[in-house]
Design an enzyme around this catalytic site. Structure first.
Site, mmCIF file in Angstrom:
data_model
loop_
_atom_site.group_PDB
_atom_site.id
_atom_site.type_symbol
_atom_site.label_atom_id
_atom_site.label_comp_id
_atom_site.label_asym_id
_atom_site.label_seq_id
_atom_site.Cartn_x
_atom_site.Cartn_y
_atom_site.Cartn_z
ATOM 1 N N ASP A 62 80.947 44.813 -7.046
ATOM 2 C CA ASP A 62 79.373 44.790 -6.608
ATOM 3 C C ASP A 62 79.189 43.460 -6.569
ATOM 4 O O ASP A 62 79.099 42.845 -7.555
ATOM 5 C CB ASP A 62 78.507 45.474 -7.258
ATOM 6 C CG ASP A 62 77.117 45.370 -7.086
ATOM 7 O OD1 ASP A 62 76.752 44.795 -6.036
ATOM 8 O OD2 ASP A 62 76.295 46.157 -7.507
ATOM 9 N N ALA B 49 64.345 35.913 -12.176
ATOM 10 C CA ALA B 49 64.879 36.984 -13.302
ATOM 11 C C ALA B 49 66.060 37.122 -13.354
ATOM 12 O O ALA B 49 66.723 37.068 -14.495
ATOM 13 C CB ALA B 49 64.025 38.143 -12.780
ATOM 14 N N ASN C 268 61.516 40.220 -8.663
ATOM 15 C CA ASN C 268 61.577 41.600 -7.692
ATOM 16 C C ASN C 268 61.942 42.727 -8.265
ATOM 17 O O ASN C 268 62.919 42.952 -9.089
ATOM 18 C CB ASN C 268 62.240 41.104 -6.642
ATOM 19 C CG ASN C 268 61.960 39.918 -5.759
ATOM 20 O OD1 ASN C 268 60.824 39.855 -5.626
ATOM 21 N ND2 ASN C 268 63.016 39.375 -5.121
ATOM 22 N N THR D 253 79.153 27.160 -3.100
ATOM 23 C CA THR D 253 79.766 28.376 -3.676
ATOM 24 C C THR D 253 80.637 28.871 -2.323
ATOM 25 O O THR D 253 79.891 28.940 -1.198
ATOM 26 C CB THR D 253 79.264 29.231 -4.362
ATOM 27 O OG1 THR D 253 78.091 29.717 -3.705
ATOM 28 C CG2 THR D 253 78.688 28.697 -5.643
ATOM 29 N N ASP E 31 73.603 34.538 -8.564
ATOM 30 C CA ASP E 31 72.860 34.441 -9.675
ATOM 31 C C ASP E 31 73.186 34.174 -10.877
ATOM 32 O O ASP E 31 72.846 33.369 -11.582
ATOM 33 C CB ASP E 31 71.820 35.509 -9.766
ATOM 34 C CG ASP E 31 70.629 35.626 -8.387
ATOM 35 O OD1 ASP E 31 70.606 34.597 -7.638
ATOM 36 O OD2 ASP E 31 70.327 36.684 -8.266
#
Length: 348
Positions: free
Chosen positions: A276, A45, A14, A236, A282
């Site tokens: 952040d 990605a 994306n 998590t 990911d």
């Protein structure tokens, strides 16, 4: 010597459009933020970039549109040394978009327009299968004694559920890691096909049909998720860390569940100042895949992934903030198990 880790990521690509705001808006509310920033993203990605920076040789499989965003996303992969030969450009389809809002504490909310990611199907499964031959992960050591490469498949859920199900059934001696993010309506049907299942609290709640909040609840849910058939489960819990559980019988291609088989354990997180959190999850998945591919024991691999995710949260940006081994050590004091990172995008 640590073996080379060969990793295929089947997932989304994306273009991220991010805006920082003083606080996240509630229902019906409007907030004013800073300027919009455009950056490469998509869970697939992102996981590929995280793994490449942590020492794996990575191949990306997925779809982009025939627009400028698609070209920029492929170029970003190539810049990271990732093989993008498995990324298909879909004529007439827009590249996926993610609209991200981040508040001053680093918390975020994300809306995704899948675009070309919806087209992932038979072509991409064939590309995955080509890298999951029976010989994958079983290459003999060379005469210098270098260990055999390990082959890992990471699947994220911003692609059609049918493609995920088919990819999980691909033959071959390959470690299959499924990240159900976001969890589709058919999530329970997909769990049993995974060697490793990785979800966060909200995704675990979606699969189990009940709330999961905090590390204690994550531990309980990890044990429950193994009962659905996954060989290993990680849930998590943000800054608190993660829960890990192995199926009691140690079933599947991963073999023995280890000393904690059948017993869920808490793996504490690392204390950092969050800047952040977009991309931290990911990074966790990509890091876990690399650590497992390098032969790290399951609980230690989860701890390594916690360290990588924490380091990512301490840095601004999604892919731009994903850490290498040095950044993990600086942020958390944790020494990454793989010391060198391949930087070639040539096909394997």
């Amino acid at each position: 010597m640590v073996p080379e880790v060969r990793l295929t990521v089947l997932g989304s690509l994306n273009m991220d459009i991010s805006v920082t705001v003083p606080e996240l808006p509630g229902p019906g509310a409007t907030v004013l933020g800073g300027g919009a920033a455009y950056a490469p993203g998509g869970k697939g990605a992102n996981q590929a970039v995280a793994a490449a920076r942590l020492g794996a040789r990575v191949r990306m499989v997925g779809c982009v549109g025939d627009d400028d965003f698609g070209g920029r996303l492929r170029a970003a992969l190539q810049d990271e040394g990732i093989d993008d030969g498995g990324v298909r450009t879909v004529p007439g389809s827009p590249t996926g978009l993610a609209m991200i809002t981040v508040d001053e504490s680093g918390e975020n909310m994300i809306t995704v327009a899948p675009g070309a990611n919806r087209e992932v199907g038979a072509t991409e499964i064939a590309a995955v299968a080509a890298g999951a031959s029976p010989a994958a992960g079983q290459v003999p050591a060379d005469t210098s004694g270098t260990p055999a490469p390990r082959e890992v498949l990471v699947i994220s859920a911003e692609i059609p559920a049918d493609a995920i199900k088919t990819a999980l059934a691909v033959d071959g001696r390959i470690l299959r890691i499924l990240n159900l993010a976001p969890a589709p309506p058919s999530a329970r049907e997909l769990v049993a096909g995974a060697d490793w299942l990785v979800v966060n609290e909200s995704e675990a709640a979606s699969v189990l049909g009940r709330p999961v909040d905090g590390l204690t609840a994550a531990v309980a849910s990890a044990a429950e998720l193994t009962e659905l058939g996954a060989c290993h489960v990680v849930v998590t819990a943000g800054a608190e860390g993660a829960a890990y559980c192995a199926r009691p019988d140690g079933g599947g291609s991963t073999g023995d569940g280890g000393s904690s088989a059948g017993k869920a354990v808490a793996v504490p997180g690392f204390r950092i100042r969050a800047v952040d959190t977009v991309g931290a999850g990911d990074t966790f998945v990509g890091a876990l895949a690399v650590a497992l591919g390098a032969g790290t024991a399951p609980e230690e691999a989860v701890r390594a992934a916690c360290a990588a995710g924490a380091a990512a949260a301490s840095r601004p940006g999604t892919q731009s903030g994903m850490p290498g081994p040095a950044e993990i050590l600086t942020a958390t004091g944790f020494t990454w198990p793989l010391t060198s990172a391949p930087r070639s995008s040539s096909p394997r």
